[in-house]
Design an enzyme around this catalytic site. Structure first.
Site, PDB file in Angstrom:
ATOM      1  N   LYS A   1       2.552  -3.678   6.186  1.00 11.15           N
ATOM      2  CA  LYS A   1       2.693  -3.842   4.731  1.00 11.15           C
ATOM      3  C   LYS A   1       4.167  -3.770   4.339  1.00 11.15           C
ATOM      4  O   LYS A   1       4.646  -4.565   3.523  1.00 11.15           O
ATOM      5  CB  LYS A   1       1.880  -2.768   3.998  1.00 11.15           C
ATOM      6  CG  LYS A   1       0.372  -2.947   4.087  1.00 11.15           C
ATOM      7  CD  LYS A   1      -0.074  -4.159   3.282  1.00 11.15           C
ATOM      8  CE  LYS A   1      -1.574  -4.349   3.267  1.00 11.15           C
ATOM      9  NZ  LYS A   1      -1.967  -5.601   2.584  1.00 11.15           N
TER      10      LYS A   1
ATOM     11  N   TYR B   1      -0.740  -0.349  10.041  1.00 12.22           N
ATOM     12  CA  TYR B   1      -1.066  -0.938   8.745  1.00 12.22           C
ATOM     13  C   TYR B   1       0.102  -0.744   7.773  1.00 12.22           C
ATOM     14  O   TYR B   1       0.570  -1.696   7.144  1.00 12.22           O
ATOM     15  CB  TYR B   1      -2.337  -0.264   8.215  1.00 12.22           C
ATOM     16  CG  TYR B   1      -2.756  -0.642   6.818  1.00 12.22           C
ATOM     17  CD1 TYR B   1      -3.439  -1.828   6.582  1.00 12.22           C
ATOM     18  CD2 TYR B   1      -2.513   0.211   5.746  1.00 12.22           C
ATOM     19  CE1 TYR B   1      -3.853  -2.160   5.300  1.00 12.22           C
ATOM     20  CE2 TYR B   1      -2.924  -0.117   4.464  1.00 12.22           C
ATOM     21  CZ  TYR B   1      -3.593  -1.304   4.250  1.00 12.22           C
ATOM     22  OH  TYR B   1      -3.993  -1.616   2.975  1.00 12.22           O
TER      23      TYR B   1
ATOM     24  N   SER C   1       0.830  -1.210   0.000  1.00 12.99           N
ATOM     25  CA  SER C   1       0.000   0.000   0.000  1.00 12.99           C
ATOM     26  C   SER C   1       0.858   1.250   0.000  1.00 12.99           C
ATOM     27  O   SER C   1       1.960   1.272   0.564  1.00 12.99           O
ATOM     28  CB  SER C   1      -0.881  -0.009   1.241  1.00 12.99           C
ATOM     29  OG  SER C   1      -1.460   1.263   1.444  1.00 12.99           O
TER      30      SER C   1
END
Lengths: 339, 339
Positions: B157, B153, B125
């Protein structure tokens, strides 16, 4: 102040423990206890210090019990080395990633019951840097160079840098990741690190033994003496968060040398007969790993903490000789040194 | 050719599956089976396709059985979203780190008995990028910008990008990590992603519903339509390793927009009454997360694969309207659109 050093029976860990115990304080507070967690018991001099408590065993299974102790600062140095991680992928993942994760989670759970976050100094490595086909590695890797590791060891170190940063952001830790340069001269036996020869080509000839250098004389690499490395770990442990600057990892100071320059310094300090004990014989496995490492490093953030690299490699050789002379069993290590 | 799509019942996963099944081939070979692994069953149209096999349950506990199936290409899209990971740290680690690790290890074990390495497309991402106190984030993040994620997050990633690269280097996988831009316009309900409003401020007013924008109109962000995102995933799956270029993650193409520009486009396509349904009300939690994301991205490596960003946001709005018009239950989604 209660300290934990993982890898505390290893060379850097034991030297850090001796330095801290000799100072007696950290951040202006008396050091009451130093827990040394390692797979093997600590050296006798450390074990004899009443402030030292040894925790011997598999670190992965000890994380919860270690975190249940009173703790102010943790130095997390325990690690499988680069050569081991290339040879045994599962071992590297377990020792370097799973164990660090378990330690971070154990420290996180402390904060969930209201205990203040522990300050953690995490030893990452200059091996996080490397040349990727899609990324040109600069001639000198800096604090903010994009790491594209070319070994499992470097990958695991980089992954843990980012975990330490995120646990810190969340308030579970006060974490500071520092990238150690290749520490030389290490005493004792060669180890499984691909960088082991960076010590061997000085240590063995001083002991009167032949040494093989597995890479070309023009191989360049950032190194640091044991004393400066320990000084860096302590300075980072004592720094305010503002002075550490950000949550990303910081390079420790590097003396940028070539193998030929190291041997010139060895000759200048110990004479041509010592240098003549080193011969060059390329080892494709080692040379391949080393080719993926940076040739030089800078350390701007560390310099703001007042940390400087060793002045030159001859100083590092002289420090090693002085350390051997001071050690009870050091005479054998200098059997090859003309008197 | 046997495919696995984790997160295959989700919006991007289901659209990828439909596109692949409609093409019928990947890399010039017929698609025999598409396994859709997710916590929930796939949409009815996919479940009805004889080539589709659903694996419904907790992905972490399914990795070994999934890897025991014949597999040529895996699209690993399953993930907890940014807002969830900030709210529940343990959930994010489990869903995004532990599950990916388990999948990689299951695929690695296949190769240890001689099975050729699976090609794996990993959806990272643009949230890997962020501003760290020690690192200035460039105005436009590129393939080789230093990622310093400011969310759990993004951290998870980034960690998995590096694991995919190292498993690939070791020959356990043929892994390609791609960084998805914020996919908009997503249909359906808002989700727990902090970026959910990037769809909501278009989707809700088109459905005749009021929408709240939690960030300022000048908030800039790189986005991509669902169709271009799926196109990117397929192109990367079909690329040779040489064309993919290196083992580091690749940015997928980004249309760099501001919230104000998105609303201008919405008005140009759907009229002022639709736009007027959006009001601004700052949400400090969302705005804080978004402030740590990049304002624009470039995608040089993707462009070498022939991938281009959406031409403008009005095209994305029109695509969303056309998708709704084609869907059996799409009329409700466009109840607010003047005819």
């Amino acid at each position: 102040m209660n300290l934990l050093i993982t890898g505390g029976a290893g060379f850097v860990g034991a030297r850090l423990a001796r330095t801290l115990l000799s100072r007696g304080t950290l951040n202006g507070r008396p050091i009451n206890r130093v827990m040394l967690a390692d797979q093997v018991p600590p050296p006798a001099d450390l074990a004899a210090d009443p402030r030292v408590q040894a925790q011997t065993g598999d670190l992965l299974s000890m994380c919860d019990s270690l975190a249940a102790e009173p703790l102010d600062i943790v130095f997390h140095l325990a690690s499988a080395v680069s050569g081991e991680c290339e040879a045994d992928f599962g071992l590297g993942l377990r020792s370097n990633l799973d164990t660090t994760r378990a330690l971070l989670d154990a420290l996180r759970r402390r904060t969930e019951v209201g205990t203040p976050p522990v300050r953690l100094v995490y030893s990452s490595s200059v091996a996080v840097f490397g040349p990727d086909p899609a990324v040109t590695m600069p001639a000198v890797v800096a604090d903010d160079t994009l790491p594209t590791p070319q070994t499992s060891y470097g990958t695991q170190k980089l992954v843990c840098e980012h975990l330490v940063a995120d646990y810190t952001r969340k308030g579970y830790l006060d974490g500071r990741a520092v990238r150690l340069m290749t520490v030389t001269v290490r005493p004792g036996k060669p180890n499984a690190a691909a960088s082991s020869f960076f010590s061997g080509i000085v240590r063995e000839p001083l002991a009167g033994l032949p040494a093989v250098c597995p890479v070309a004389p023009d191989t360049a690499h950032p190194v640091s003496s044991p004393a400066r490395t320990v000084e860096g770990l302590i300075a980072v442990a004592e720094a305010s968060r503002e002075a550490f600057g950000g949550r990303t990892a910081m390079n420790l100071p590097a003396l940028n040398v070539t193998v030929a320059g190291m041997l010139d310094a060895l000759e200048a300090v110990a004479g041509p007969a010592v240098r003549a004990r080193v011969r060059f014989e390329r080892d494709a496995r080692i040379a391949g790993i080393v080719a993926g490492w940076p040739r030089a490093a800078s350390a701007v953030r560390a310099s703001r903490l007042g940390l400087q690299p060793d002045p030159d490699f001859a100083t590092i050789v002289r420090q090693y000789i002085a350390d051997c002379e001071a050690a009870p069993d050091g005479a054998r290590a200098l059997q090859g040194l003309p008197r």
